[in-house]
Scaffold this active site. Structure first.
Site, PDB file in Angstrom:
ATOM      1  CB  THR A 117     -12.829  45.054  68.846  1.00 29.51           C
ATOM      2  OG1 THR A 117     -14.082  45.098  68.207  1.00 29.51           O
ATOM      3  CG2 THR A 117     -12.891  43.950  69.898  1.00 29.51           C
ATOM      4  CG  ASP A 118     -16.918  48.452  67.545  1.00 23.66           C
ATOM      5  OD1 ASP A 118     -16.507  47.311  67.252  1.00 23.66           O
ATOM      6  OD2 ASP A 118     -17.551  49.166  66.745  1.00 23.66           O
ATOM      7  CD  GLU A 119     -16.706  42.551  66.554  1.00 16.19           C
ATOM      8  OE1 GLU A 119     -17.116  41.432  66.890  1.00 16.19           O
ATOM      9  OE2 GLU A 119     -16.170  42.787  65.457  1.00 16.19           O
ATOM     10  CE1 TYR A 142     -11.250  39.741  67.766  1.00 14.13           C
ATOM     11  CE2 TYR A 142     -13.318  40.839  67.251  1.00 14.13           C
ATOM     12  CZ  TYR A 142     -11.940  40.882  67.388  1.00 14.13           C
ATOM     13  OH  TYR A 142     -11.259  42.045  67.159  1.00 14.13           O
ATOM     14  CE  LYS A 146      -8.850  42.533  70.674  1.00 12.66           C
ATOM     15  NZ  LYS A 146      -7.390  42.605  70.364  1.00 12.66           N
TER      16      LYS A 146
HETATM   17  N1  NAD Z   1      -9.854  44.725  61.702  1.00 15.36           N
HETATM   18  C1  NAD Z   1     -10.737  45.395  62.446  1.00 15.36           C
HETATM   19  O1  NAD Z   1     -11.810  45.765  61.967  1.00 15.36           O
HETATM   20  C2  NAD Z   1     -10.418  45.719  63.888  1.00 15.36           C
HETATM   21  C3  NAD Z   1     -11.248  46.629  64.567  1.00 15.36           C
HETATM   22  C4  NAD Z   1     -10.950  46.938  65.896  1.00 15.36           C
HETATM   23  C5  NAD Z   1      -9.880  46.343  66.520  1.00 15.36           C
HETATM   24  N2  NAD Z   1      -9.114  45.450  65.840  1.00 15.36           N
HETATM   25  C6  NAD Z   1      -7.974  44.843  66.546  1.00 15.36           C
HETATM   26  O2  NAD Z   1      -6.799  45.227  65.852  1.00 15.36           O
HETATM   27  C7  NAD Z   1      -5.847  44.183  65.906  1.00 15.36           C
HETATM   28  C8  NAD Z   1      -5.388  43.819  64.504  1.00 15.36           C
HETATM   29  O3  NAD Z   1      -6.523  43.415  63.759  1.00 15.36           O
HETATM   30  P1  NAD Z   1      -6.388  42.855  62.269  1.00 15.36           P
HETATM   31  O4  NAD Z   1      -7.714  43.026  61.628  1.00 15.36           O
HETATM   32  O5  NAD Z   1      -5.186  43.420  61.639  1.00 15.36           O
HETATM   33  O6  NAD Z   1      -6.162  41.314  62.564  1.00 15.36           O
HETATM   34  P2  NAD Z   1      -5.660  40.156  61.573  1.00 15.36           P
HETATM   35  O7  NAD Z   1      -6.318  38.902  62.037  1.00 15.36           O
HETATM   36  O8  NAD Z   1      -5.804  40.572  60.152  1.00 15.36           O
HETATM   37  O9  NAD Z   1      -4.081  40.066  61.870  1.00 15.36           O
HETATM   38  C9  NAD Z   1      -3.628  39.647  63.126  1.00 15.36           C
HETATM   39  C10 NAD Z   1      -2.120  39.549  63.128  1.00 15.36           C
HETATM   40  O10 NAD Z   1      -1.730  38.987  64.405  1.00 15.36           O
HETATM   41  C11 NAD Z   1      -0.827  37.937  64.171  1.00 15.36           C
HETATM   42  N3  NAD Z   1      -0.988  36.930  65.248  1.00 15.36           N
HETATM   43  C12 NAD Z   1      -2.061  36.134  65.479  1.00 15.36           C
HETATM   44  N4  NAD Z   1      -1.834  35.338  66.541  1.00 15.36           N
HETATM   45  C13 NAD Z   1      -0.598  35.640  67.007  1.00 15.36           C
HETATM   46  C14 NAD Z   1       0.207  35.154  68.074  1.00 15.36           C
HETATM   47  N5  NAD Z   1      -0.237  34.199  68.905  1.00 15.36           N
HETATM   48  N6  NAD Z   1       1.434  35.701  68.267  1.00 15.36           N
HETATM   49  C15 NAD Z   1       1.898  36.675  67.435  1.00 15.36           C
HETATM   50  N7  NAD Z   1       1.196  37.148  66.385  1.00 15.36           N
HETATM   51  C16 NAD Z   1      -0.037  36.645  66.179  1.00 15.36           C
HETATM   52  C17 NAD Z   1      -1.175  37.376  62.797  1.00 15.36           C
HETATM   53  O11 NAD Z   1      -0.103  36.659  62.208  1.00 15.36           O
HETATM   54  C18 NAD Z   1      -1.539  38.662  62.038  1.00 15.36           C
HETATM   55  O12 NAD Z   1      -0.387  39.272  61.494  1.00 15.36           O
HETATM   56  C19 NAD Z   1      -6.519  43.027  66.658  1.00 15.36           C
HETATM   57  O13 NAD Z   1      -6.110  43.077  68.008  1.00 15.36           O
HETATM   58  C20 NAD Z   1      -7.998  43.327  66.534  1.00 15.36           C
HETATM   59  O14 NAD Z   1      -8.712  42.795  67.618  1.00 15.36           O
HETATM   60  C21 NAD Z   1      -9.335  45.130  64.524  1.00 15.36           C
END
Ligand code: NAD
Length: 337
Positions: A117-119, A142, A146
């Site tokens: 993430t950009d965070e 968080y 990350k």
């Molecule tokens: N949503 C955003 O705005 C955003 C932006 C930048 C990066 N990201 C990154 O993208 C990725 C996905 O983000 P998201 O928004 O879909 O997250 P989310 O929280 O909606 O979904 C996360 C998924 O990971 C699974 N999960 C959680 N803990 C787990 C574990 N211990 N073992 C296996 N599976 C597990 C959950 O069941 C879920 O399906 C993350 O790594 C997040 O940091 C998200």
């Protein structure tokens, strides 16, 4: 996942613990495809991760599993340390073991794509944007978890040679986003005529990217990215939270008018700010645009309209994922990420 199965030749194994944020119903479109497999697995469970590696012999691993909600990281930071740090460590160790036993060509071609993430870069003032060389300065549990996972990935490449690439992406929005995140939360509240809680004065700025554009960026990185590099991914679409919520109100009034509720903007209510709330994020994505020829396809206007239309057409999905009705259903049927 849907794009990988629908638009590429890859077979995909979705490895997911199915926490409150994960639901198999969201992948109903690909369930049943012979190219899609599901394994319920916690990424901190080394034995299960090893089993998945040996069962499927993957050509690459895209690591998206995470605890991702900042507010929850303030309430229950331990879960974030377990999944984001210990889980990433476990995946790296198992990937390293698996990769080191591959033949020469498969070793060269294997990729570990770490989605971050950009965070991790902290907060910006009124100007400027994060680049790949911006120093890390995470401010929430968080983003700290990350950031730590990014450092582990970097170290496993430099020390052990694991062919990793890191992506740092801005805020995503679009269909299937769990309704605790800002945009789906506001849509649900707006539809129900409930107040729209906005932190502080709504002046925090985020750079928004439509989720399919993020997925296509990851595909570009998987196929054309340089091992050991990091790529920033962003939508060039900065919005103040208050403007975002107002845009949503206008769309909801147009697409789901409700005389009993009236103009949704009147539902906006400023609430006490989140502790340590970063003021502004902005991503300079010129490296991935230049080197991998990736560009976002959706504008803020087109992406937000598509998103609202999707939530309006999928209210029953929202109700079911929030009730947990579909979590864990159909376990062991062999589907995956
Ligand atoms: N949503 C955003 O705005 C955003 C932006 C930048 C990066 N990201 C990154 O993208 C990725 C996905 O983000 P998201 O928004 O879909 O997250 P989310 O929280 O909606 O979904 C996360 C998924 O990971 C699974 N999960 C959680 N803990 C787990 C574990 N211990 N073992 C296996 N599976 C597990 C959950 O069941 C879920 O399906 C993350 O790594 C997040 O940091 C998200």
């Amino acid at each position: 996942m849907r794009i990988l199965v629908r638009e590429t030749d890859y077979a995909v194994v979705n490895l997911d613990k199915l926490t409150y944020a994960g639901n198999l119903e969201s992948l109903a479109e690909v369930d049943g495809s012979p190219k899609y497999h599901f394994e319920r697995c916690d990424i901190i469970d080394a034995e299960r991760v090893e089993q998945v590696f040996s069962t499927y012999s993957p050509v690459a691993l895209l690591h998206l599993a995470a605890e991702s909600h900042v507010d929850r990281s303030i309430d229950t930071p331990g879960d974030f340390i377990q999944t984001n740090l210990v889980g990433t460590f476990t995946l790296l160790q198992e990937a390293r073991r698996y990769w080191s036993r591959l033949g020469e060509r498969a070793r060269r071609d294997f990729r570990f794509i770490h989605v971050s993430t950009d965070e991790v870069f902290g907060s910006l003032g009124a100007t400027g944007a994060f680049t790949e060389t911006t120093p890390y300065a995470p401010n929430s549990p968080y983003s700290a978890s990350k950031a730590g996972s990014d450092h582990l990935v970097r170290a496993w490449h430099h020390t052990f040679g694991v062919p990793t690439i890191i992506t740092n992406c801005s805020n995503n929005y679009g269909p299937f986003q769990f309704p605790e995140k800002l945009i789906p939360l506001m849509i649900q509240h707006g539809l129900a005529g409930r107040r729209l809680p906005v932190y502080g004065r709504g002046e925090n700025v985020r750079d928004w990217l439509y989720v399919d554009d993020h997925a296509r960026a990851l595909l570009c990185v998987l196929e054309r990215g340089t091992v050991g590099e990091t790529y920033n991914v962003g939508g060039r679409s900065e919005q103040r939270n208050i403007d975002l919520v107002r845009d949503l109100c206008v769309l909801l009034d147009e697409l789901a008018p409700d005389q009993g509720i009236g103009a949704r903007e009147s539902l906006i209510e400023f609430v006490a700010d989140r502790p340590g709330h970063d003021m502004r994020y902005a991503i300079d994505s010129s490296k991935i645009e230049r080197e991998l020829e990736w560009r976002p396809h959706e504008s803020w206007e087109s992406g937000l309209r598509k998103t609202v239309e999707w939530y309006l057409a999928n209210q029953s999905w929202c109700e079911r994922v929030q009730s947990g009705a579909y979590r864990g259903e159909r376990l062991g049927r062999g589907v995956a990420i």
